[in-house]
Scaffold this motif. Structure first.
Motif, PDB file in Angstrom:
ATOM      1  N   GLU A 233      80.295 137.903  43.311  1.00 15.72           N
ATOM      2  CA  GLU A 233      81.041 137.782  44.571  1.00 15.72           C
ATOM      3  C   GLU A 233      80.277 136.936  45.582  1.00 15.72           C
ATOM      4  N   ARG A 234      78.957 137.065  45.608  1.00 19.33           N
ATOM      5  CA  ARG A 234      78.131 136.262  46.516  1.00 19.33           C
ATOM      6  C   ARG A 234      78.241 134.779  46.171  1.00 19.33           C
ATOM      7  N   VAL A 235      78.242 134.467  44.878  1.00 17.15           N
ATOM      8  CA  VAL A 235      78.401 133.081  44.437  1.00 17.15           C
ATOM      9  C   VAL A 235      79.792 132.581  44.805  1.00 17.15           C
ATOM     10  N   ARG A 236      80.813 133.381  44.520  1.00 16.38           N
ATOM     11  CA  ARG A 236      82.191 132.999  44.838  1.00 16.38           C
ATOM     12  C   ARG A 236      82.329 132.699  46.335  1.00 16.38           C
ATOM     13  N   ALA A 237      81.763 133.555  47.171  1.00 19.15           N
ATOM     14  CA  ALA A 237      81.840 133.369  48.626  1.00 19.15           C
ATOM     15  C   ALA A 237      81.103 132.097  49.061  1.00 19.15           C
ATOM     16  N   ALA A 238      79.934 131.847  48.490  1.00 15.74           N
ATOM     17  CA  ALA A 238      79.173 130.636  48.839  1.00 15.74           C
ATOM     18  C   ALA A 238      79.931 129.376  48.438  1.00 15.74           C
ATOM     19  N   LEU A 239      80.539 129.399  47.255  1.00 16.02           N
ATOM     20  CA  LEU A 239      81.328 128.248  46.806  1.00 16.02           C
ATOM     21  C   LEU A 239      82.527 128.025  47.726  1.00 16.02           C
ATOM     22  N   ALA A 240      83.231 129.087  48.064  1.00 15.03           N
ATOM     23  CA  ALA A 240      84.398 128.975  48.940  1.00 15.03           C
ATOM     24  C   ALA A 240      83.999 128.477  50.327  1.00 15.03           C
ATOM     25  N   ALA A 241      82.900 129.007  50.862  1.00 16.80           N
ATOM     26  CA  ALA A 241      82.438 128.585  52.186  1.00 16.80           C
ATOM     27  C   ALA A 241      82.086 127.102  52.216  1.00 16.80           C
ATOM     28  N   ALA A 242      81.649 126.578  51.076  1.00 16.17           N
ATOM     29  CA  ALA A 242      81.293 125.158  50.985  1.00 16.17           C
ATOM     30  C   ALA A 242      82.498 124.294  50.615  1.00 16.17           C
ATOM     31  N   GLY A 243      83.658 124.926  50.437  1.00 14.31           N
ATOM     32  CA  GLY A 243      84.864 124.179  50.094  1.00 14.31           C
ATOM     33  C   GLY A 243      84.947 123.761  48.634  1.00 14.31           C
ATOM     34  N   HIS A 244      84.155 124.408  47.796  1.00 12.58           N
ATOM     35  CA  HIS A 244      84.180 124.092  46.363  1.00 12.58           C
ATOM     36  C   HIS A 244      85.007 125.155  45.652  1.00 12.58           C
ATOM     37  N   HIS A 245      86.231 124.810  45.331  1.00  8.80           N
ATOM     38  CA  HIS A 245      87.140 125.772  44.715  1.00  8.80           C
ATOM     39  C   HIS A 245      87.152 125.557  43.217  1.00  8.80           C
ATOM     40  N   THR A 246      86.564 126.504  42.524  1.00  2.99           N
ATOM     41  CA  THR A 246      86.476 126.448  41.072  1.00  2.99           C
ATOM     42  C   THR A 246      86.612 127.861  40.539  1.00  2.99           C
ATOM     43  N   ARG A 247      86.957 127.957  39.303  1.00  3.01           N
ATOM     44  CA  ARG A 247      87.100 129.263  38.670  1.00  3.01           C
ATOM     45  C   ARG A 247      85.760 129.685  38.068  1.00  3.01           C
ATOM     46  N   ILE A 248      85.385 130.917  38.318  1.00  3.52           N
ATOM     47  CA  ILE A 248      84.205 131.472  37.659  1.00  3.52           C
ATOM     48  C   ILE A 248      84.671 132.017  36.317  1.00  3.52           C
ATOM     49  N   VAL A 249      83.985 131.582  35.266  1.00  4.25           N
ATOM     50  CA  VAL A 249      84.366 131.918  33.900  1.00  4.25           C
ATOM     51  C   VAL A 249      83.479 133.042  33.386  1.00  4.25           C
ATOM     52  N   GLU A 250      84.107 134.045  32.826  1.00  3.53           N
ATOM     53  CA  GLU A 250      83.362 135.137  32.203  1.00  3.53           C
ATOM     54  C   GLU A 250      83.207 134.835  30.718  1.00  3.53           C
ATOM     55  N   LEU A 251      81.983 134.813  30.252  1.00  5.41           N
ATOM     56  CA  LEU A 251      81.697 134.543  28.843  1.00  5.41           C
ATOM     57  C   LEU A 251      81.785 135.825  28.031  1.00  5.41           C
ATOM     58  N   SER A 252      81.964 135.692  26.740  1.00  2.47           N
ATOM     59  CA  SER A 252      82.108 136.870  25.888  1.00  2.47           C
ATOM     60  C   SER A 252      80.767 137.531  25.559  1.00  2.47           C
ATOM     61  N   GLY A 253      79.683 136.950  26.000  1.00  2.00           N
ATOM     62  CA  GLY A 253      78.356 137.517  25.797  1.00  2.00           C
ATOM     63  C   GLY A 253      77.395 136.947  26.825  1.00  2.00           C
ATOM     64  N   ALA A 254      76.179 137.454  26.811  1.00  2.18           N
ATOM     65  CA  ALA A 254      75.172 136.998  27.767  1.00  2.18           C
ATOM     66  C   ALA A 254      74.685 135.602  27.404  1.00  2.18           C
ATOM     67  N   ALA A 255      74.608 134.749  28.392  1.00  2.00           N
ATOM     68  CA  ALA A 255      74.112 133.380  28.204  1.00  2.00           C
ATOM     69  C   ALA A 255      72.775 133.260  28.911  1.00  2.00           C
ATOM     70  N   ARG A 256      71.769 133.894  28.349  1.00  2.00           N
ATOM     71  CA  ARG A 256      70.445 133.872  28.976  1.00  2.00           C
ATOM     72  C   ARG A 256      69.678 132.597  28.655  1.00  2.00           C
ATOM     73  N   THR A 257      70.223 131.779  27.754  1.00  2.00           N
ATOM     74  CA  THR A 257      69.618 130.484  27.432  1.00  2.00           C
ATOM     75  C   THR A 257      70.704 129.416  27.515  1.00  2.00           C
TER      76      THR A 257
END
Length: 166
Positions: free
Chosen positions: A12-36
């Protein structure tokens, strides 16, 4: 995955920062952890070079954090980075990363940090029309281009990576 990942406070913090900067994009949820970067590229079906790694370093003398955005296909040349910032750098540990960014390693986004962080962006990322960055959780990413990454972070584009062999 449950929808709780997409509604987590970090995302939510990332979404809010993107919106505040006028960058409207979809946050994608991956099917597993992408630690690399390799794991993220596998989930997205893109080249590992399109993954914008968020690497946090600790400046050795000042103790300040430094965020380096680098292509997942490359390694950061620490000697080049040290020359750029004018002091030795150390890879930050998990506690330092969380204290300064508000994110856990593996989910460090380029925006939405707990405090303003000096940012360097490796110019090699400019080769790609589409790049992917972490969105606050190891299971989330968002898409942007190099210009947007520079604008959103206020980061300095420069060459700080050792290029991977072709």
């Amino acid at each position: 995955m449950t929808s709780s990942v997409l509604s987590s406070p970090s995302v939510e913090r990332v979404r809010a920062a993107l919106a505040a900067a006028g960058h409207h994009t979809r946050i994608v949820e991956l099917s597993g952890a992408a630690r690399t970067a390799q794991a993220a590229a596998g989930f997205l079906g893109c080249d590992v070079a399109q993954i914008a790694n968020s690497l946090v370093f600790r400046l050795a003398r000042s103790g300040e954090p430094l965020l380096v955005m680098s292509s997942g296909a490359n390694r950061v040349a620490t000697a080049r980075l040290q020359a750029l910032v004018g002091e030795p750098v150390d890879k930050a540990d998990a506690a330092f990363v969380r204290a300064h960014t508000g994110f856990a390693i593996g989910g460090v986004a380029p925006v939405g940090h707990a405090e303003r962080i000096r940012t360097v962006i490796d110019s090699d990322l400019a080769r790609h029309a589409e790049i992917w960055a972490a969105a606050g959780h190891p299971h989330t990413v968002f898409c942007l281009d190099f210009g947007a990454l520079v604008r959103l972070t206020g980061g300095m584009p420069t060459e700080v990576a050792e290029r991977a062999p072709a």
